[in-house]
Scaffold this motif. Structure first.
Motif, mmCIF file in Angstrom:
data_model
loop_
_atom_site.group_PDB
_atom_site.id
_atom_site.type_symbol
_atom_site.label_atom_id
_atom_site.label_comp_id
_atom_site.label_asym_id
_atom_site.label_seq_id
_atom_site.Cartn_x
_atom_site.Cartn_y
_atom_site.Cartn_z
ATOM 1 N N HIS A 1 -0.459 0.208 -9.861
ATOM 2 C CA HIS A 1 0.851 0.729 -9.486
ATOM 3 C C HIS A 1 1.896 -0.365 -9.583
ATOM 4 O O HIS A 1 1.604 -1.530 -9.379
ATOM 5 N N TYR B 1 3.499 1.091 -4.602
ATOM 6 C CA TYR B 1 4.142 2.383 -4.776
ATOM 7 C C TYR B 1 5.649 2.252 -4.588
ATOM 8 O O TYR B 1 6.122 1.409 -3.845
ATOM 9 N N ASP C 1 0.849 -1.185 0.000
ATOM 10 C CA ASP C 1 0.000 0.000 0.000
ATOM 11 C C ASP C 1 0.889 1.241 0.000
ATOM 12 O O ASP C 1 2.113 1.163 -0.134
ATOM 13 N N PHE C 2 0.287 2.403 0.169
ATOM 14 C CA PHE C 2 1.002 3.655 -0.049
ATOM 15 C C PHE C 2 2.217 3.814 0.866
ATOM 16 O O PHE C 2 3.227 4.378 0.474
ATOM 17 N N ASN C 3 2.138 3.328 2.087
ATOM 18 C CA ASN C 3 3.213 3.545 3.046
ATOM 19 C C ASN C 3 4.057 2.306 3.327
ATOM 20 O O ASN C 3 4.931 2.334 4.201
ATOM 21 N N SER D 1 1.510 8.314 -9.429
ATOM 22 C CA SER D 1 1.707 9.370 -8.446
ATOM 23 C C SER D 1 2.939 10.215 -8.712
ATOM 24 O O SER D 1 3.271 11.093 -7.930
#
Length: 335
Positions: free
Chosen positions: A100, A56, A27-29, A132
């Protein structure tokens, strides 16, 4: 969120539908860091013989990122698509569709992997890798060699949207083969792009790849299919459908293949990276960017794939391995 770190590990003889050794959706983090590890003889029935990476890829200031592989060997794996590594695929998060996939691959080797029925013998890049603005594919100081694809992209295959980009810094892509099926032709032995995205070669070598049209005899035809940008790089053989949009300070073979002056693949053992040294007289020697060997984030590289100093001559060499420097001794003149 969270971080997974894998160091000095060996993954061998594992199998799965996707990601024979590792299947990762970040996920994003989230972060995945792999270093000093070997992925050998793993298999996937679908995507990513060794690694299936999706998520990501936020960039650090030193070449590291949230999806980061360094000093590792991805060797002798197989899958239908992405024999060694598969990067990026669509997935659903909080009810929305995401696509992504980014990766930083440094001082590593991707070799002798096979896409058994599809594309991307070494690496398959799929999806929107730049959604992104931080999710790039960066390959630096690495060697992609001896991989084969049943269809297209023996070394590297890209299927991504026009906003995406894949960057190779001081990387050597050679001795890969496309069209194991032996029925098509000109499928990009080194690199194939089935989309409108671009491949950027910086101080790199894409040469000596082939197409196996005819089934057994390796026919030396274009190293690539799709769009390239060359920055102080060498393209061994360019013919349609290989297009160079920006070829400043590039060395390009057109009417006939340009010999990159690469030695045979040096196979140093299970834990030592395979590589192709530059032979004396190679046009790649001292032909890199005169302002230095620039890597991810425009930082100057001080060593090559095998930790030799960069540069060792008057300028940066193209490719993953810096050529040995030779001292010249003049005779003493007595009066």
């Amino acid at each position: 969120g969270g971080q997974v770190t894998i160091e000095s590990s060996t993954f061998t003889n594992n199998s799965a539908a996707n990601g024979g050794a590792i299947f990762s959706i970040n996920d994003f983090n989230a972060e995945l860091h792999i270093s000093g590890s070997v992925f050998e003889e793993n298999s996937a029935s679908n995507l990513g013989g060794a690694l299936h990476l999706n998520g990501y890829n936020h960039q650090g200031s030193d070449g590291t990122s949230s999806m980061f592989i360094e000093t590792s060997r991805i060797r002798d794996n197989e899958a239908a698509n992405g024999g060694g590594i598969y990067v990026g695929t669509k997935y659903v998060e909080f009810g929305s569709l995401f696509s992504h996939g980014g990766m930083n691959l440094l001082q590593s080797e991707v070799s002798a992997n096979i896409a058994t029925s599809g594309n991307g013998g070494g690496i398959y890049v799929n999806g929107n890798t730049n959604t992104s603005g931080t999710d790039y594919i960066y390959i630096e100081n690495s060697t992609i060699t001896g991989n084969e694809a049943f269809l297209s992209g023996g070394g590297l295959y890209v299927l991504a949207d026009p906003t995406s980009a894949t960057y190779l810094f001081n990387t050597t892509v050679t001795d890969n083969a496309a069209d194991r099926a032996g029925t098509q032709g000109k499928n990009g032995g080194g690199y194939a792009n089935a989309s409108d995205s671009s491949l950027h070669l910086v101080n790199s070598i894409l040469a000596g790849n082939r197409d196996l049209t005819g089934g057994t005899f390796p026919i030396w035809i274009p190293d690539c299919v799709g769009t390239l940008n060359l920055h102080h790089s060498l393209l061994g053989y360019k013919q349609s459908p290989c297009t160079v949009e920006d070829g400043w300070s590039g060395l390009i073979g057109t009417a006939s293949p340009l010999d990159a002056g690469l030695g045979p693949r040096h196979e140093g053992g299970a834990t030592v990276a395979w590589y192709h040294a530059l032979l004396s007289g190679s046009p790649a020697i001292n032909s890199g960017d005169p302002s230095g060997c620039k890597g991810i984030g425009e930082r100057l590289l001080s060593e090559d794939q095998n930790f030799n100093d960069r540069p060792r001559g008057i300028a940066c060499d193209m490719g993953a391995i810096e050529a040995a420097s030779y001292a010249v001794f003049l005779p003493t003149i007595l009066r």
